[in-house]
Design a protein around this motif. Structure first.
Motif, short mmCIF file in Angstrom:
data_model
loop_
_atom_site.label_atom_id
_atom_site.label_comp_id
_atom_site.label_asym_id
_atom_site.label_seq_id
_atom_site.Cartn_x
_atom_site.Cartn_y
_atom_site.Cartn_z
N ARG A 88 -24.41 64.08 19.22
CA ARG A 88 -23.35 65.07 19.04
C ARG A 88 -22.96 65.60 20.41
N LEU A 89 -21.74 66.03 20.55
CA LEU A 89 -21.32 66.71 21.78
C LEU A 89 -20.06 67.50 21.50
N TYR B 281 -15.38 59.79 25.68
CA TYR B 281 -16.22 59.78 24.48
C TYR B 281 -15.60 58.94 23.37
N GLN B 282 -14.26 58.99 23.27
CA GLN B 282 -13.60 58.15 22.26
C GLN B 282 -13.90 56.68 22.53
N ARG C 278 -16.63 60.16 17.34
CA ARG C 278 -15.42 60.52 16.58
C ARG C 278 -15.35 62.03 16.38
N GLU C 279 -14.13 62.49 16.20
CA GLU C 279 -13.90 63.94 16.12
C GLU C 279 -14.33 64.48 14.77
N ILE C 280 -15.06 65.60 14.80
CA ILE C 280 -15.58 66.19 13.57
C ILE C 280 -14.90 67.53 13.27
N ASP C 281 -14.70 68.33 14.31
CA ASP C 281 -14.18 69.69 14.10
C ASP C 281 -13.70 70.24 15.44
N SER C 282 -13.02 71.37 15.40
CA SER C 282 -12.64 72.06 16.64
C SER C 282 -13.65 73.16 16.90
N VAL D 18 -13.71 69.88 21.35
CA VAL D 18 -13.70 69.06 20.14
C VAL D 18 -15.13 68.64 19.83
N ALA D 19 -15.63 69.04 18.66
CA ALA D 19 -16.97 68.61 18.26
C ALA D 19 -16.91 67.14 17.86
N MET D 20 -17.77 66.34 18.47
CA MET D 20 -17.75 64.89 18.20
C MET D 20 -19.15 64.41 17.85
N ARG D 21 -19.20 63.34 17.10
CA ARG D 21 -20.48 62.73 16.76
C ARG D 21 -20.35 61.22 16.78
N THR D 22 -21.48 60.57 16.95
CA THR D 22 -21.46 59.12 16.80
C THR D 22 -21.31 58.81 15.32
#
Ligand SMILES: CC(C)(COP(=O)(O)OP(=O)(O)OC[C@H]1O[C@@H](n2cnc3c(N)ncnc32)[C@H](O)[C@@H]1OP(=O)(O)O)[C@@H](O)C(=O)NCCC(=O)NCCS
Length: 279
Positions: free
Chosen positions: A102-103, A113-114, A119-123, A253-257
């Motif tokens: 996560r980041l 990161y993209q 992938r984008e999870i939330d703001s 932007v909260a992102m996760r694998t």
């Protein structure tokens, strides 16, 4: 033109001063103590130019065997756009192993990161400001030492991974408060020094009323102080924070694998992050 040599080496305490300078250059508020905390609960890598100058950083904060956050990814302004960010991320991915990642991405970091499959999870919404006079709520109290295991369990249920070491560190440098009803802890919040002032987070609660109550408790205890809260759009508490003196000033932007599912609808829920680096 002579080309410089860049080596990636393990991030150690000797790199902290240079790391603070890099984050200042990037406009981030981290104090030496904030980097120290991040390093205490993380492993990382630094990019060193000609065996002397630190020109990049990346940390991996592992939460048990299954989950980690990647954070403090910074490349010296003068060295950007030459593949160094990618190299630091590759090294961070090796440290993280097969943990779910996560980041929180800045607009600078988003394309990188993209490309790496996040992938984008939330703001993530950053709120901060000087605290107005706030009435203290009734059902929140300072946490007892005996509450720690319950706090860690609530956090684990909300975050989806065990953050015992992080919470332990927060307990040493800050303080926890809990909502206690009929002897049972129903939610918690933490307050600690960070950046320009103090940060409230994590905040874990069953619902947004309880989250606001927990945040109000710390706000009431710190009139006039500079406080920050990092929340996510899906919590719905952003307008309330803004109406209570903590303006929305930015975020990420909260992102996760791909292997990690988005937050579930189950209780309890994380209403404020420890900070953007640590999740
Ligand atoms: C984010 C940051 C670390 C990137 O460092 P960098 O050394 O410039 O990154 P790189 O040169 O390795 O580029 C990374 C990738 O993103 C791509 N990229 C960069 N900007 C892009 C853009 N605007 N659009 C599309 N792709 C872009 C690059 O082409 C490269 O892809 P590739 O590896 O497939 O060639 C750097 O900009 C930085 O320190 N910013 C300030 C701090 C910050 O915001 N950090 C991120 C925290 S989440």
């Amino acid at each position: 033109m002579q080309t410089s040599q860049i080596d990636l080496v393990d991030f150690g305490a000797e790199h902290l001063e240079a790391a603070v300078n890099l984050s200042r250059q990037a406009g981030w508020p981290h104090r030496p103590e904030d980097w120290q905390m991040a390093l205490a609960v993380s492993s990382g890598v630094v990019a060193v130019e000609d065996e002397s100058r630190v020109v990049g950083t990346a940390l991996v904060t592992s939460y048990g065997k299954d989950c980690a956050t990647i954070n403090m990814v910074i490349v010296d302004e003068a060295m950007r756009g030459r593949g160094l960010g990618r190299k630091l991320m590759d090294a961070a991915l090796v440290i993280a192993g097969n943990r779910q990642l996560r980041l929180v991405a800045t607009s600078d970091g988003l394309p990188l990161y993209q490309k790496l499959g996040f992938r984008e999870i939330d703001s993530v919404l950053q709120h901060q400001g000087h605290v107005p006079i706030v009435a203290a709520p009734n059902d929140v109290e300072p946490a007892l030492e005996a509450d720690f295991d319950t706090i860690a369990a609530l956090d684990r249920a909300a975050f989806g991974a065990d953050r015992h070491d992080l919470l332990d560190y927060i307990g040493k440098v800050g303080r926890f408060a809990v909502i206690r009803r009929a002897g049972q802890v129903h939610g918690f919040a933490a307050l600690r020094a960070f950046g320009r002032g103090e940060v409230i987070g994590p905040v874990v609660a069953a619902n947004s009323d309880d989250a606001r109550t927990l945040i109000s408790f710390f706000m009431a205890s710190r009139p006039g102080a500079f406080l920050r809260v990092d929340t996510t759009a899906d919590t719905g508490i952003s307008p309330w924070l803004a109406a209570h003196g903590l303006a929305h000033v930015g975020g990420g932007v909260a992102m996760r694998t791909a292997s990690v599912e988005a937050a579930t609808l189950s209780e309890p829920k994380t209403f404020a992050l420890a900070n953007q680096a640590l999740g």
